[in-house]
Write an enzyme that holds these catalytic residues in place. Structure first.
Site, PDB file in Angstrom:
ATOM      1  N   THR A 282       0.820  -1.221   0.000  1.00 33.11           N
ATOM      2  CA  THR A 282       0.000   0.000   0.000  1.00 33.11           C
ATOM      3  C   THR A 282       0.850   1.265   0.000  1.00 33.11           C
ATOM      4  O   THR A 282       0.407   2.307  -0.492  1.00 33.11           O
ATOM      5  CB  THR A 282      -0.979   0.026   1.187  1.00 33.11           C
ATOM      6  OG1 THR A 282      -0.267   0.167   2.421  1.00 33.11           O
ATOM      7  CG2 THR A 282      -1.824  -1.230   1.225  1.00 33.11           C
TER       8      THR A 282
ATOM      9  N   MET B 159      -2.943   5.429  -0.960  1.00 33.42           N
ATOM     10  CA  MET B 159      -4.291   4.877  -0.960  1.00 33.42           C
ATOM     11  C   MET B 159      -4.276   3.470  -0.360  1.00 33.42           C
ATOM     12  O   MET B 159      -4.440   2.469  -1.060  1.00 33.42           O
ATOM     13  CB  MET B 159      -4.837   4.846  -2.385  1.00 33.42           C
ATOM     14  CG  MET B 159      -5.144   6.202  -2.968  1.00 33.42           C
ATOM     15  SD  MET B 159      -6.649   6.935  -2.249  1.00 33.42           S
ATOM     16  CE  MET B 159      -5.934   8.006  -1.001  1.00 33.42           C
ATOM     17  N   HIS B 160      -4.070   3.408   0.956  1.00 36.23           N
ATOM     18  CA  HIS B 160      -3.926   2.112   1.615  1.00 36.23           C
ATOM     19  C   HIS B 160      -5.148   1.217   1.381  1.00 36.23           C
ATOM     20  O   HIS B 160      -5.031   0.103   0.872  1.00 36.23           O
ATOM     21  CB  HIS B 160      -3.701   2.306   3.115  1.00 36.23           C
ATOM     22  CG  HIS B 160      -2.459   3.060   3.458  1.00 36.23           C
ATOM     23  ND1 HIS B 160      -1.198   2.541   3.282  1.00 36.23           N
ATOM     24  CD2 HIS B 160      -2.279   4.309   3.968  1.00 36.23           C
ATOM     25  CE1 HIS B 160      -0.286   3.421   3.672  1.00 36.23           C
ATOM     26  NE2 HIS B 160      -0.923   4.500   4.092  1.00 36.23           N
ATOM     27  N   ASP B 161      -6.326   1.690   1.782  1.00 33.43           N
ATOM     28  CA  ASP B 161      -7.513   0.840   1.745  1.00 33.43           C
ATOM     29  C   ASP B 161      -7.939   0.491   0.328  1.00 33.43           C
ATOM     30  O   ASP B 161      -8.495  -0.586   0.083  1.00 33.43           O
ATOM     31  CB  ASP B 161      -8.668   1.527   2.479  1.00 33.43           C
ATOM     32  CG  ASP B 161      -8.427   1.632   3.970  1.00 33.43           C
ATOM     33  OD1 ASP B 161      -7.591   0.870   4.494  1.00 33.43           O
ATOM     34  OD2 ASP B 161      -9.072   2.475   4.624  1.00 33.43           O
TER      35      ASP B 161
END
Length: 304
Positions: free
Chosen positions: A193, A234-236
């Protein structure tokens, strides 16, 4: 394009969660059947309010259930310092009257799973409290879970403590239970991520896309995990990207354990990539991603 993958999304909105929810709603390959909220980035009351505001913004009738207010055994440590006090600072959403379902999240997930004609995919982009409660109370549901795709963990550095990633560190006991459960897991941790960076140039083009682009641009302006000058991770959104475009990712099968006892290491994911512990693999960990920005541009263009 006909949606082919039926999913349940467990989330703690959260600014980058808003982007992930948009992708889950509008990617034509996905059929989002339930959203559940959990305490994480902010309290569960706030994450629920934020998720309902997003659904109202998109005029979506996807059912939503409120989940756990606290981790299994620990007090909540939130990330309001990243997402703002409300969890989604930066955009004024219109008031609405919508309420969550009467049943709590883990029971609502059970109901959807047990009534589905075939196993479904769970996507968890917050702490794993709701998923652990589901598996603790209804272990028979494991047979109805095709796989769990999660954003969490790291094979190296953390982003909440020196060693631990936020979603796992908030409720390490829940995460440990989930990784021991035997369900198939795809882990999109910080290793991948942190590569999912949207550049300032990309972010500044969002308002021209549609209402969703304008809203996300406004939220990202207040996101304290990066900035409009340096780019935003934009981890999620990586968890949704893997569902839709798994070929963009490099995966490694490995054994993952979660440390729950250490004074300095609680919440650390011990990722045994080289098999030194002699344990069978219980997860596939994403290591690399390529073509992420192009996919994000494509999926956001489907939104209104």
């Amino acid at each position: 394009m006909t949606a082919s993958l039926h999913i349940i999304l467990d989330t703690d909105p959260g600014i980058d969660d808003a982007a992930a929810i948009a992708a889950a709603l509008f990617a034509p390959q996905l059929d989002l059947q339930l959203i559940t909220t959990v305490a994480g980035n902010v309290s569960v009351e706030k994450t629920t309010r934020n998720a309902l505001q997003l659904l109202h913004f998109w005029n979506s009738d996807i059912p939503l259930a409120q989940g756990a207010a606290t981790p299994l055994l620990r007090p909540l440590r939130d990330a309001a310092y990243v997402h703002g006090e409300s969890g989604m600072e930066g955009y004024d959403f219109v008031d609405h009257q919508r309420q969550p379902l009467a049943k709590p999240a883990f029971i609502s997930i059970r109901d959807v799973l047990m009534n589905a004609p075939e196993p479904m995919t769970l996507v968890a982009i917050g702490p794993l409290t709701n998923i652990a409660l589901l598996l603790m109370h209804y272990p028979e549901c494991a047979c109805n879970i095709r796989r769990l795709v999660l954003m969490g963990g790291s094979a190296g550095r953390g982003n909440f403590t020196p060693n631990a990633e936020f979603n796992i560190a908030v409720d390490p006991e829940a995460a440990a239970h989930v990784f021991r459960s035997g369900i198939e897991i795809v882990m999109c941790g910080l290793d991948v991520t942190n590569q999912a960076m949207l550049s300032p140039d990309f972010l500044n083009k969002l308002p021209a896309l549609n209402r969703t682009g304008k809203m996300l641009h406004s939220l990202f302006n207040h996101y304290r995990s990066g900035s409009m000058r340096t780019g935003v991770r934009m981890h999620d959104l990586c968890a949704i990207a893997w569902l839709v475009r798994p070929e963009l990712f490099t995966l490694q099968s490995c054994f993952v354990a979660v440390e729950t006892q250490g004074e300095y290491t609680a919440g650390t994911t011990v990722v045994d990539i080289e098999g030194r512990l002699g344990q069978p693999a219980n997860a596939q960990m994403a290591l690399d991603v390529d073509g992420f920005r192009q996919w994000v541009a494509e999926v956001f263009a489907y939104a209104p």
